[in-house]
Every structure is written in structure tokens, then in C-alpha cells.
Scaffold this active site. Structure first.
Site, PDB file in Angstrom:
ATOM      1  CG  HIS A 118      47.795  53.287  48.356  1.00  0.00           C
ATOM      2  ND1 HIS A 118      48.330  52.876  47.164  1.00  0.00           N
ATOM      3  CD2 HIS A 118      46.468  53.436  48.150  1.00  0.00           C
ATOM      4  CE1 HIS A 118      47.356  52.779  46.267  1.00  0.00           C
ATOM      5  NE2 HIS A 118      46.220  53.117  46.834  1.00  0.00           N
ATOM      6  CG  ASP A 176      42.606  44.368  41.886  1.00  0.00           C
ATOM      7  OD1 ASP A 176      42.012  44.766  42.902  1.00  0.00           O
ATOM      8  OD2 ASP A 176      43.747  44.756  41.565  1.00  0.00           O
ATOM      9  CE  LYS A 229      23.266  42.342  45.836  1.00  0.00           C
ATOM     10  NZ  LYS A 229      22.938  41.941  44.453  1.00  0.00           N
ATOM     11  N   GLY A 311      40.259  38.815  34.261  1.00  0.00           N
ATOM     12  CA  GLY A 311      41.689  39.007  34.047  1.00  0.00           C
ATOM     13  C   GLY A 311      42.095  39.037  32.592  1.00  0.00           C
TER      14      GLY A 311
END
Length: 357
Positions: A118, A176, A229, A311
Site C-alpha cells: 500500500h 486523486d 465507468k 485540488g
């Protein structure tokens, strides 16, 4: 409930915890930096709440705390790297730093990583690229957490993906995401705080929709965002960070590995594009500023605040945390306390909490 903690104190304690767990000093500093910055940006599902789980894996023998990355194949614009069964965060930081060196010299560069684990928040690595004047992409596969569209079994990871680009006065554009409706860490935090989750986040182990976050620990299944998607994008990440990287794939990935003498098989992929080769960095940044300004000028929807660029919220949180400290949720504090206790640093944890901002 949350408690505001000094960024510097949190970073120092987190570094000390990993050093006590056998992680070399520089790698422990990388762990602390990535986890703390992630919390500063408000992404608590991938911040210090993860500390104890990394320690669990190290103590079980499923992660080598002192592993060194090794280059398996290389060329002028690419590297294939093995993390040698070590921690994903320092392996990713080192690999991205090498990618940036390659990316500064040519239009495109790519680094893959295998035998890792991870690696935290993908956006941290793309911001390293953006701050170096490059467009960056980062992704990783994970153990199966998510049902493919139409399925009732976890068969693919939620496979995080991020991109970032330099944007002048806006700092950067940063995006992200994971491919599940939400990150599994958010479900775990909801369970720790005894909260109900919204519909659509989770299926129980039989594939039936549930709003009980406790079902996740009983074999619950994450759902892909946007149905097919999110599923299709998860397969793309599996292709690049699994198949291309020479890492394990799908059921072969064992993130948060606790099997002694083995590694999780997790893979990552990082890509840069250098704007200098496409009209120059300065021109690119000017165009990014113009694009963001036009987006920000869009009128707010009824009842809304205003349009934001990707962001912006994370950067605002990061600036605020740098000035006033990080408001850590109860689940993060609890897991950090557990990590400190496992490494003999609970008194230092208590001192940090007592000296909170």
C-alpha cells in the site's frame, strides 16, 4: 470528535514509530511526511490512521521494513523497479524521484514498481511531479475490494489513480480518486465512529446493498463509482500497475500483507509528461491558469457556494493545517495510539496530545 495536533509534532512521532518498527531513518521520514501531508490535505482515510496497519504487517513478517528498491530493467525513458517486499510509501517516493530525473530530460517517462504494498495517497506522488514542472500520473492496484459491474463478489481492487499539473498562481491542478464509490478507509472510519454510511457505498458479503459499515470487516464488497465507468478505469489501472509492471494481479494481490516470508505483490505505475517539449513550461502554465480562471468564473448553482478547481480544497486545508495544526478525527488518533503502543511510544503519543495546538 477531533483533536488539533501540531504538524511538526505529528510528523516527528510518526517517524519515531516507524524507526522503532525497524524502518531505516530516511524511509521512516518518508512515511511520516506522506502520511502527515495527506492528513493536512484532509484525506484522513490515508493519513496516520494507517500507521498501525503498516506496523501490523511488519510485525507479522508480511512487509520487510528495511527493503531496498532494485532496478530490474531500464532505458532512457523508463524504469521497472522492485520494491523487494518493502513498504509501498518509501518505494514510491524513491521511484518517483527517479522518474522526475528521467522526466526532466524528455517528453515522456514511465516507472513501474512491483513487489510493493500500500503506497498511501496517489496524489502525493503526482504533486511531487507537478512541483518539479511536470504533469504527473500515479496509480496502484490493490487486493480485490470491489465487485465488477454486475457482480456480487469482490474481484478487483479499488485501484487509486491521480494526476497533477503545475498551474502557476493556483499552485497545481490535482485530482486523486479510487475507483470505488468511496475509499474503503472512509467506511472503516465510519465503523470506528459508529456511523451509518450512505446508500450505494457497500454491499454485504452476499452482494446485498447495506448501510452498515461494520459489514465491510465481515467480507463486505465495495461498489465501483459510476457503475461500468469506475469498473473500466479500475481495469485500466490493473493493466498498467499489474500487467505492465510485472506485479501480481486481481486475486494475486494481497495488500496489507501479513503472510510471513511473502510480499503483497502490489504494483504501481507512474508517468510524467514534460511541458517543455510541448511549447514550453511557461506557456503551459499560462494556459493552465487561463483554463482554471474560466472554470472558476462559472456561476454557482442555486444553493451552491462556487465552482472550485481540482485540488483547491486540499490546498486550502493544507495551508490551514500548516498554520493551525491538523484536526485529526477520533479514528486516526485511536490508530496512531495503537501504533505508538506497539512500538513503546505511547508516552510520546500522550505528550503530543497533551501539547496539541
Amino acid at each position: 470528535m477531533s483533536l488539533t495536533i501540531s504538524c511538526s509534532l505529528l510528523k516527528q512521532l510518526t517517524s519515531d514509530i516507524f524507526i522503532r518498527a525497524g524502518v531505516p531513518t530516511a524511509d521512516a521520514a518518508a512515511m511520516a511526511e506522506v502520511l502527515t501531508v495527506t492528513d493536512m490535505r484532509g484525506i484522513h482515510s490515508h493519513g496516520v490512521v494507517r500507521s498501525a496497519r503498516y506496523i501490523d504487517c511488519i510485525r507479522a513478517g508480511g512487509i520487510r521494513p528495511d527493503a531496498e528498491i532494485a532496478v530490474e530493467t531500464s532505458g532512457p525513458a523508463f524504469l521497472q523497479v522492485s520494491a523487494a517486499g518493502g513498504l509501498g510509501i518509501p518505494a514510491a517516493v524513491k521511484s518517483v524521484n527517479r522518474l522526475i530525473e528521467l522526466g526532466r530530460r524528455q517528453p515522456l517517462a514511465l516507472v513501474t514498481v512491483n513487489h510493493s504494498d500500500h503506497f498511501g495517497a496517489a496524489g502525493y506522488y503526482t504533486m511531487l511531479c507537478a512541483e518539479a514542472g511536470l504533469i504527473g500520473f500515479a496509480m496502484s492496484n490493490t487486493c480485490p475490494l470491489m465487485a465488477p459491474t454486475g457482480g456480487a463478489k469482490a474481484a478487483i481492487g479499488n485501484n487509486p489513480f491521480a494526476w497533477a499539473a503545475p498551474a502557476g498562481r493556483y499552485r497545481a491542478a490535482l485530482f486523486d480518486i479510487c475507483m470505488s464509490t468511496v475509499a474503503c478507509g472512509k467506511v472503516e472510519i465510519a465503523a470506528a465512529e459508529h456511523k451509518t454510511i450512505p446508500p450505494g457505498w457497500l454491499l454485504d458479503r452476499n452482494g446485498v446493498p447495506t448501510q452498515d459499515p461494520d459489514e465491510y470487516a465481515k467480507g463486505g464488497i465495495m461498489t465501483p463509482f459510476g457503475a461500468h465507468k469506475g469498473y473500466g478505469l479500475a481495469v485500466m489501472v490493473e493493466m498498467l500497475s499489474g500487467a505492465l509492471a510485472g506485479a501480481a494481479m486481481l486475486s494475486g494481490v494481497h495488500s496489507w500483507n501479513t503472510r510471513p516470508g511473502s510480499d503483497s505483490g502490489t504494483g504501481h505505475c507512474f508517468i510524467t509528461i514534460n511541458p517543455e517539449f510541448f511549447g514550453g513550461l511557461e506557456a503551459f502554465v499560462c494556459r493552465m491558469e487561463a483554463m482554471i480562471a474560466e472554470l472558476l468564473a462559472v456561476p454557482a448553482a442555486p444553493g451552491g457556494d462556487r465552482v472550485r478547481y481540482p485540488g483547491e480544497i486540499e490546498f486550502e486545508r493544507e495551508r490551514h493545517a500548516a498554520e493551525t495544526g491538523i484536526a485529526l478525527p477520533e479514528a486516526s488518533l485511536s490508530e496512531l495510539r495503537r501504533a505508538a503502543a506497539m512500538t513503546g511510544l505511547e508516552p510520546a503519543f500522550q505528550a503530543m496530545v497533551g501539547g496539541s495546538v
